[in-house]
Design a protein around this motif. Structure first.
Motif, PDB file in Angstrom:
ATOM      1  N   TYR A  47       0.867  -1.178   0.000  1.00 12.47           N
ATOM      2  CA  TYR A  47       0.000   0.000   0.000  1.00 12.47           C
ATOM      3  C   TYR A  47       0.902   1.226   0.000  1.00 12.47           C
ATOM      4  N   ALA A  48       0.898   1.944  -1.117  1.00 14.20           N
ATOM      5  CA  ALA A  48       1.707   3.154  -1.260  1.00 14.20           C
ATOM      6  C   ALA A  48       0.876   4.328  -0.756  1.00 14.20           C
ATOM      7  N   MET A  49       1.267   4.892   0.394  1.00 16.05           N
ATOM      8  CA  MET A  49       0.435   5.875   1.085  1.00 16.05           C
ATOM      9  C   MET A  49       1.149   7.226   1.168  1.00 16.05           C
ATOM     10  N   ASP A  50       0.425   8.290   0.838  1.00 16.36           N
ATOM     11  CA  ASP A  50       1.000   9.632   0.909  1.00 16.36           C
ATOM     12  C   ASP A  50      -0.135  10.632   1.091  1.00 16.36           C
ATOM     13  N   LEU A  51       0.175  11.762   1.727  1.00 16.28           N
ATOM     14  CA  LEU A  51      -0.861  12.778   1.937  1.00 16.28           C
ATOM     15  C   LEU A  51      -0.933  13.777   0.792  1.00 16.28           C
ATOM     16  N   ARG A  52       0.005  13.672  -0.168  1.00 14.53           N
ATOM     17  CA  ARG A  52       0.055  14.622  -1.277  1.00 14.53           C
ATOM     18  C   ARG A  52      -0.502  13.985  -2.544  1.00 14.53           C
ATOM     19  N   VAL A  53      -1.426  14.685  -3.174  1.00 13.91           N
ATOM     20  CA  VAL A  53      -2.088  14.149  -4.360  1.00 13.91           C
ATOM     21  C   VAL A  53      -1.110  14.001  -5.526  1.00 13.91           C
ATOM     22  N   GLY A  54      -0.221  14.987  -5.710  1.00 19.93           N
ATOM     23  CA  GLY A  54       0.699  14.964  -6.847  1.00 19.93           C
ATOM     24  C   GLY A  54       1.615  13.752  -6.858  1.00 19.93           C
ATOM     25  N   PRO A  55       2.413  13.551  -5.796  1.00 23.12           N
ATOM     26  CA  PRO A  55       3.282  12.372  -5.753  1.00 23.12           C
ATOM     27  C   PRO A  55       2.507  11.059  -5.828  1.00 23.12           C
ATOM     28  N   LEU A  56       1.326  11.022  -5.223  1.00 22.22           N
ATOM     29  CA  LEU A  56       0.533   9.792  -5.247  1.00 22.22           C
ATOM     30  C   LEU A  56       0.063   9.480  -6.669  1.00 22.22           C
ATOM     31  N   SER A  57      -0.270  10.523  -7.427  1.00 18.79           N
ATOM     32  CA  SER A  57      -0.654  10.331  -8.826  1.00 18.79           C
ATOM     33  C   SER A  57       0.524   9.801  -9.635  1.00 18.79           C
ATOM     34  N   LYS A  58       1.724  10.336  -9.372  1.00 21.96           N
ATOM     35  CA  LYS A  58       2.924   9.852 -10.053  1.00 21.96           C
ATOM     36  C   LYS A  58       3.214   8.411  -9.664  1.00 21.96           C
ATOM     37  N   ALA A  59       3.016   8.080  -8.387  1.00 20.54           N
ATOM     38  CA  ALA A  59       3.209   6.697  -7.940  1.00 20.54           C
ATOM     39  C   ALA A  59       2.251   5.767  -8.673  1.00 20.54           C
ATOM     40  N   ARG A  60       1.009   6.209  -8.839  1.00 16.01           N
ATOM     41  CA  ARG A  60       0.015   5.391  -9.541  1.00 16.01           C
ATOM     42  C   ARG A  60       0.447   5.141 -10.985  1.00 16.01           C
ATOM     43  N   ASP A  61       0.993   6.173 -11.633  1.00 14.65           N
ATOM     44  CA  ASP A  61       1.482   6.013 -13.009  1.00 14.65           C
ATOM     45  C   ASP A  61       2.635   5.016 -13.062  1.00 14.65           C
ATOM     46  N   ASN A  62       3.561   5.121 -12.103  1.00 10.52           N
ATOM     47  CA  ASN A  62       4.708   4.215 -12.082  1.00 10.52           C
ATOM     48  C   ASN A  62       4.273   2.773 -11.825  1.00 10.52           C
ATOM     49  N   ILE A  63       3.341   2.600 -10.917  1.00  7.24           N
ATOM     50  CA  ILE A  63       2.830   1.260 -10.610  1.00  7.24           C
ATOM     51  C   ILE A  63       2.192   0.645 -11.850  1.00  7.24           C
ATOM     52  N   GLU A  65       2.872   1.432 -14.971  1.00  5.03           N
ATOM     53  CA  GLU A  65       3.911   1.172 -15.971  1.00  5.03           C
ATOM     54  C   GLU A  65       4.572  -0.183 -15.752  1.00  5.03           C
ATOM     55  N   TYR A  66       4.760  -0.561 -14.490  1.00  3.40           N
ATOM     56  CA  TYR A  66       5.409  -1.841 -14.193  1.00  3.40           C
ATOM     57  C   TYR A  66       4.407  -2.983 -14.039  1.00  3.40           C
ATOM     58  N   GLY A  67       3.162  -2.724 -14.397  1.00  9.82           N
ATOM     59  CA  GLY A  67       2.160  -3.783 -14.428  1.00  9.82           C
ATOM     60  C   GLY A  67       1.799  -4.348 -13.068  1.00  9.82           C
ATOM     61  N   LEU A  68       1.783  -3.482 -12.048  1.00 14.65           N
ATOM     62  CA  LEU A  68       1.561  -3.965 -10.687  1.00 14.65           C
ATOM     63  C   LEU A  68       0.280  -3.406 -10.061  1.00 14.65           C
ATOM     64  N   ASP A  69      -0.681  -3.021 -10.905  1.00 10.98           N
ATOM     65  CA  ASP A  69      -1.927  -2.441 -10.389  1.00 10.98           C
ATOM     66  C   ASP A  69      -2.667  -3.400  -9.464  1.00 10.98           C
ATOM     67  N   ASP A  70      -2.516  -4.700  -9.696  1.00 12.38           N
ATOM     68  CA  ASP A  70      -3.217  -5.686  -8.867  1.00 12.38           C
ATOM     69  C   ASP A  70      -2.449  -6.027  -7.598  1.00 12.38           C
ATOM     70  N   LYS A  71      -1.214  -5.514  -7.473  1.00 12.68           N
ATOM     71  CA  LYS A  71      -0.371  -5.831  -6.317  1.00 12.68           C
ATOM     72  C   LYS A  71      -0.151  -4.636  -5.389  1.00 12.68           C
ATOM     73  N   ILE A  72      -0.221  -3.433  -5.943  1.00 12.12           N
ATOM     74  CA  ILE A  72       0.060  -2.228  -5.155  1.00 12.12           C
ATOM     75  C   ILE A  72      -1.119  -1.271  -5.272  1.00 12.12           C
ATOM     76  N   ARG A  73      -1.635  -0.866  -4.140  1.00  8.76           N
ATOM     77  CA  ARG A  73      -2.744   0.081  -4.104  1.00  8.76           C
ATOM     78  C   ARG A  73      -2.247   1.411  -3.555  1.00  8.76           C
ATOM     79  N   THR A  74      -2.596   2.505  -4.217  1.00  7.40           N
ATOM     80  CA  THR A  74      -2.250   3.832  -3.696  1.00  7.40           C
ATOM     81  C   THR A  74      -3.359   4.307  -2.761  1.00  7.40           C
ATOM     82  N   VAL A  75      -2.942   4.946  -1.670  1.00  3.60           N
ATOM     83  CA  VAL A  75      -3.899   5.382  -0.647  1.00  3.60           C
ATOM     84  C   VAL A  75      -3.555   6.809  -0.225  1.00  3.60           C
ATOM     85  N   LEU A  76      -4.509   7.713  -0.352  1.00  5.62           N
ATOM     86  CA  LEU A  76      -4.328   9.083   0.127  1.00  5.62           C
ATOM     87  C   LEU A  76      -4.483   9.064   1.644  1.00  5.62           C
TER      88      LEU A  76
END
Length: 239
Positions: A47-63, A65-76
């Motif tokens: 669970y990739a957790m951050d209070l900032r929307v910008g970095p969390l959006s970038k994390a979601r893009d990176n996740i 890109e590496y095909g890990l949407d089913d393994k890593i969830r972003t959480v504000l």
């Protein structure tokens, strides 16, 4: 897909985790620690957790890109605010100052948000002795500690567990400053950093002496005390 190249610091953080079914990365920034841990099978999900929307959006893009949407969830989330026990019992808090880490832990403890957490990996960039003192006085044990160098900085990493300390005696001031676990194992990186610190302090003291100013004598004496302490630590590490 880009080749995943991470810093030595991220590799060291992942190594400190060891293995866990699920890991919460508090203050995940762009998500590279979570991506690295899942790809290296250190954890099954994260669970990739951050209070900032910008970095969390970038994390979601990176996740993605590496095909890990089913393994890593972003959480504000501000610290552990959005944490739920189903997210796992292991958390990493890294890439920030010691005072902020203490604030995150204090808020989580006050609200009962750590009830499902039993392992925490910390890597404060500043005020490391203060962090040690805080966690030891708030129900945590420093189970292991590492010091690593990733140019141009040294980074402290500690693994906490909940519960009573397995140590018979409280930490001394020297142990809070340098880390009991590092001193116990005569850590070579701590020895390297201590030697560098001694050289720097001696150069500063010598430059002040050349000024021939009686007003700075007190500062020179303080530097000499610091040098003596670090030389004592060096001797301990070399025994």
């Amino acid at each position: 897909m880009r080749e995943l190249i991470v810093s030595k610091r991220i590799e060291a953080l992942a190594t400190a985790v060891g293995h866990a079914e699920s890991v919460c990365d508090i203050g995940c920034d762009h998500g590279y620690l979570s991506i690295y841990m899942v790809r290296k099978h250190i954890c099954d999900k994260a669970y990739a957790m951050d209070l900032r929307v910008g970095p969390l959006s970038k994390a979601r893009d990176n996740i993605h890109e590496y095909g890990l949407d089913d393994k890593i969830r972003t959480v504000l989330s501000d610290g552990f605010e959005a944490y739920e026990p189903r997210m796992g019992d292991t958390a990493v808090i890294a890439g920030m100052g010691g005072e902020l880490i203490i604030d995150i832990l204090a808020n989580a403890l006050a609200k009962g948000n750590l009830n499902g957490i039993s392992n925490i990996i910390l890597s404060p960039h500043t005020n490391v002795p203060m962090v040690r003192e805080y966690v030891l006085s708030h129900g945590f044990v420093i189970d292991e500690e590492w010091l690593m160098y990733d140019e141009p900085k040294y980074y402290s990493i500690m693994r906490l567990k909940k519960g009573d300390s397995k140590d018979d005696k409280p930490y001394s001031r020297i142990e809070l400053e340098y880390g009991r676990r590092l001193l116990e194992k005569k850590d070579p990186i701590l020895l390297e950093r201590t030697n560098k610190d001694i050289v720097k302090l001696k150069k500063v003291a010598e430059s002040l002496r050349e000024l021939h100013n009686t007003d700075i004598q007190k500062r020179i004496e303080q530097l000499q005390q610091q040098i003596k302490e670090k030389e004592d630590v060096r001797n301990l590490l070399c025994q």
